[in-house]
Scaffold this motif. Structure first.
Motif, mmCIF file in Angstrom:
data_model
loop_
_atom_site.group_PDB
_atom_site.id
_atom_site.type_symbol
_atom_site.label_atom_id
_atom_site.label_comp_id
_atom_site.label_asym_id
_atom_site.label_seq_id
_atom_site.Cartn_x
_atom_site.Cartn_y
_atom_site.Cartn_z
ATOM 1 N N PHE A 76 0.863 -1.083 0.042
ATOM 2 C CA PHE A 76 0.003 0.114 0.056
ATOM 3 C C PHE A 76 0.786 1.097 -0.030
ATOM 4 C CE2 PHE A 76 -2.680 -3.180 1.865
ATOM 5 C CZ PHE A 76 -3.879 -3.080 0.988
ATOM 6 N N LYS A 78 0.681 5.734 0.021
ATOM 7 C CA LYS A 78 0.243 7.052 0.306
ATOM 8 C C LYS A 78 -0.654 7.147 0.969
ATOM 9 C CE LYS A 78 2.015 8.708 -4.266
ATOM 10 N NZ LYS A 78 1.822 9.430 -5.403
ATOM 11 N N LEU A 79 -0.875 6.225 2.186
ATOM 12 C CA LEU A 79 -2.137 6.113 3.055
ATOM 13 C C LEU A 79 -1.455 6.880 4.412
ATOM 14 C CD1 LEU A 79 -2.989 2.458 2.606
ATOM 15 C CD2 LEU A 79 -4.007 4.772 1.639
ATOM 16 N N THR A 80 -2.322 7.291 5.226
ATOM 17 C CA THR A 80 -1.822 7.653 6.459
ATOM 18 C C THR A 80 -1.760 6.299 7.543
ATOM 19 O OG1 THR A 80 -4.224 7.423 7.434
ATOM 20 C CG2 THR A 80 -3.724 9.729 6.556
ATOM 21 N N LYS A 83 -4.868 4.683 8.291
ATOM 22 C CA LYS A 83 -5.570 3.815 6.988
ATOM 23 C C LYS A 83 -4.365 2.814 6.557
ATOM 24 C CE LYS A 83 -9.098 6.422 6.163
ATOM 25 N NZ LYS A 83 -10.468 5.691 6.198
ATOM 26 N N MET A 84 -3.076 2.746 6.487
ATOM 27 C CA MET A 84 -2.333 1.936 6.390
ATOM 28 C C MET A 84 -2.606 0.634 7.374
ATOM 29 S SD MET A 84 0.279 0.961 4.636
ATOM 30 C CE MET A 84 1.057 2.206 3.744
ATOM 31 N N ALA A 87 -5.733 -0.990 6.323
ATOM 32 C CA ALA A 87 -5.565 -1.797 5.048
ATOM 33 C C ALA A 87 -4.689 -2.943 4.993
ATOM 34 C CB ALA A 87 -4.798 -0.937 3.876
ATOM 35 N N ILE A 124 -11.163 -2.221 0.666
ATOM 36 C CA ILE A 124 -9.823 -1.882 0.220
ATOM 37 C C ILE A 124 -9.733 -1.600 -1.248
ATOM 38 C CG2 ILE A 124 -8.817 -2.096 2.000
ATOM 39 C CD1 ILE A 124 -7.213 -4.781 0.996
ATOM 40 N N LYS A 127 -8.049 1.110 -3.063
ATOM 41 C CA LYS A 127 -6.640 1.162 -3.348
ATOM 42 C C LYS A 127 -5.832 0.226 -3.994
ATOM 43 C CE LYS A 127 -7.170 2.486 1.632
ATOM 44 N NZ LYS A 127 -8.693 2.788 1.417
#
Length: 173
Positions: A76, A78-80, A83-84, A87, A124, A127
């Motif tokens: 993954f 470009k996630l905070t 959020k990472m 995911a 998800i 993404k």
């Protein structure tokens, strides 16, 4: 004083590495590679869904393994942090469900795991979806089971013999 200078140099080095990494992330080759990984992931899921439409439990075992392999290659981006974590947790749950599908040739057990896997995959999907591929979330109104499709046409993987065209498009990406 030496410790301060060393710490500063380490900090500058880290910043330079981060800039180099971010420059690498936007090269056309890496963008194309990422899109290929996304297509592989989504196509593995869609192949698994098609196995259930065909009631082919042996092929479902193979495509569940392919889905696991595809997820092992995918990272993954470009996630905070929050959020990472979400995911990553969802990916682990999907891999566990795909492992359960791969561990049996009982089509009913496979379909039950696929139902939960599909719900997790949709969570998800934004993404994972390749840029040039639409995805549709479809639902069986009688059971509430969902699945994803690249087409608006309904092909119910849970009841292909009796209710192949039973369902509706609920959402799209």
């Amino acid at each position: 004083m030496k410790k301060l200078i060393i710490a500063t140099l380490i900090g500058i080095s880290s910043i330079a590495q981060a800039q180099t990494m971010s420059e690498k992330e936007v090269t056309p080759e890496l963008v194309a590679q990422r899109e290929t990984q996304k297509k592989e992931l989504v196509n593995s899921y869609l192949a698994l869904s098609n196995n259930f439409i065909a009631s082919d439990s042996v092929a479902a075992v193979n495509n569940a393994k392919a889905l696991i392999t595809s997820f092992s290659k995918f990272k993954f981006k470009k996630l905070t942090l929050e959020k990472m974590n979400e995911a990553t947790t969802t990916r682990k749950e999907i891999v566990a469900l795909a492992t359960a599908i791969a561990a049996t040739k009982n089509i009913n057990k496979q379909r039950k795991a696929f139902s939960t896997l599909s719900t997790k995959f949709w969570a998800i999907a934004d993404k994972l979806k390749p840029a040039d591929m639409p995805l549709y979330q479809q639902v069986c109104p009688m059971t509430g089971d969902i699945w994803l499709s690249e087409s608006k046409d309904i092909k119910n993987p849970y009841y292909p013999k009796n209710m192949l065209t039973c369902g509706e498009v609920k959402a799209s990406l």
